[in-house]
Design a protein around this motif. Sequence first.
Motif, PDB file in Angstrom:
ATOM      1  N   PRO A 128       0.846  -1.296   0.075  1.00 24.03           N
ATOM      2  CA  PRO A 128       0.114  -0.060   0.024  1.00 24.03           C
ATOM      3  C   PRO A 128       0.800   1.254  -0.001  1.00 24.03           C
ATOM      4  O   PRO A 128       1.998   1.261   0.608  1.00 24.03           O
ATOM      5  N   TYR A 163      -7.400  -2.084  -2.391  1.00 19.75           N
ATOM      6  CA  TYR A 163      -6.756  -2.912  -3.703  1.00 19.75           C
ATOM      7  C   TYR A 163      -7.956  -3.583  -4.519  1.00 19.75           C
ATOM      8  O   TYR A 163      -8.463  -4.344  -3.700  1.00 19.75           O
ATOM      9  N   TRP A 171      -3.574  -0.090  -5.735  1.00 15.88           N
ATOM     10  CA  TRP A 171      -4.342   0.465  -4.559  1.00 15.88           C
ATOM     11  C   TRP A 171      -4.758   1.739  -4.807  1.00 15.88           C
ATOM     12  O   TRP A 171      -4.063   2.803  -5.929  1.00 15.88           O
TER      13      TRP A 171
END
Length: 376
Positions: A128, A163, A171
């Motif tokens: 992320p 995601y 993401w």
Amino acid sequence: MDLVVTKRDLFTNLPEELTIDILGRLLSKSIMRCKSVCQSWFDLIEGGRFKTSYTPKSRLSFTSGHMYTVYDDEANEPLFKICLKFGTSVCFRDVIDSAGGLLFVRDLCNILFVTNPMTCEYVQLPPPSTTSRPCLFGFGVSKISHQYKILCGQKDSESCHVYTMGGGGSWGSISAPSSPLIRPTPLCDSAAFLNGNLHWLFQGEHLICCFDLETELFTTFSPPPLVPGCKKYHEYRLCALEGQLCLCDCKGGCDVIWQMNNYGDDNSWVQEYTFHLLPSIAPRFVGLVFPLKLLDNGDLLFTVDRDRDRLYIYSKNTENVAVSNLLQQFEGSYPNIITYTPSFLSLVAMGIQNVQSLQLNPPFVPYYLLPAAPQG
């Protein structure tokens, strides 16, 4: 010889609908064997019609080191084992959750994976785009478009990351509501998936937070009334049990499991289970009750935080708690024990890029999971 040929031709020429019906009545491990019978069966099982019609029962599953075991609690034996070894990484695997036959896995280095142990496929996800360590993960499938999505939230953050699997996969950042809802309870690091939504308790407020995986919008609704004298949510857990949203409360040695009978209706909470774990039954009992599944006779199978080397059964008829003999053949504890519903959904067929194969260890993996080319 003529009889053998006749039988072979008869089975080969069965209507596809009848073949799907026959295969759908088999155990998952038998279906895995059937993929190696012939090319037509391989294509049929890998095809979309069979996957959408196949509805297996949920099974207990757990990790021990790198090994992931799916257990057939009806036959009281492992359904299959497989090594969760992704590439060259040797970190311990933490199975966060399962949804639609896929597992969401994290290792100690905080690297994320999604895998289907039935098809021996996995994909490593990009990290992320955040500098802080996530405090909440959620994994599920959207209700209409059936997209698999992962929610990643940081404590007190004004945004979270989602995601979406399929295609390139990426993401995306989503702004949270004006109040910082990504603030789960201290003992909760994963959201409960149900009805296309992810759920968690909001620390410091009397609220259940809900994230719609289809619309990617946040909502809230109320949990059941607080137990008198309890002002913090660290004694509570949300979970999904047999298609119902439940809240577990272990205040004062009395374990209460609330169930929301009408999803989304704040007034439909009922105390479905109430019991005590006596020291003679659970001498090392510490932490929250973790419901796993309802058995065929209606008894509740559960485990307890920080005492994962045994399972318990609660009988509504006798109102007694007993130690279950399931999994006693395995030594040690059962970290990450969850329920898993087998699926033949292929990550490649979903359009996911960079899909890799799990490394199979023949001494540990039954022969029916070893890759075999279809015969004819």
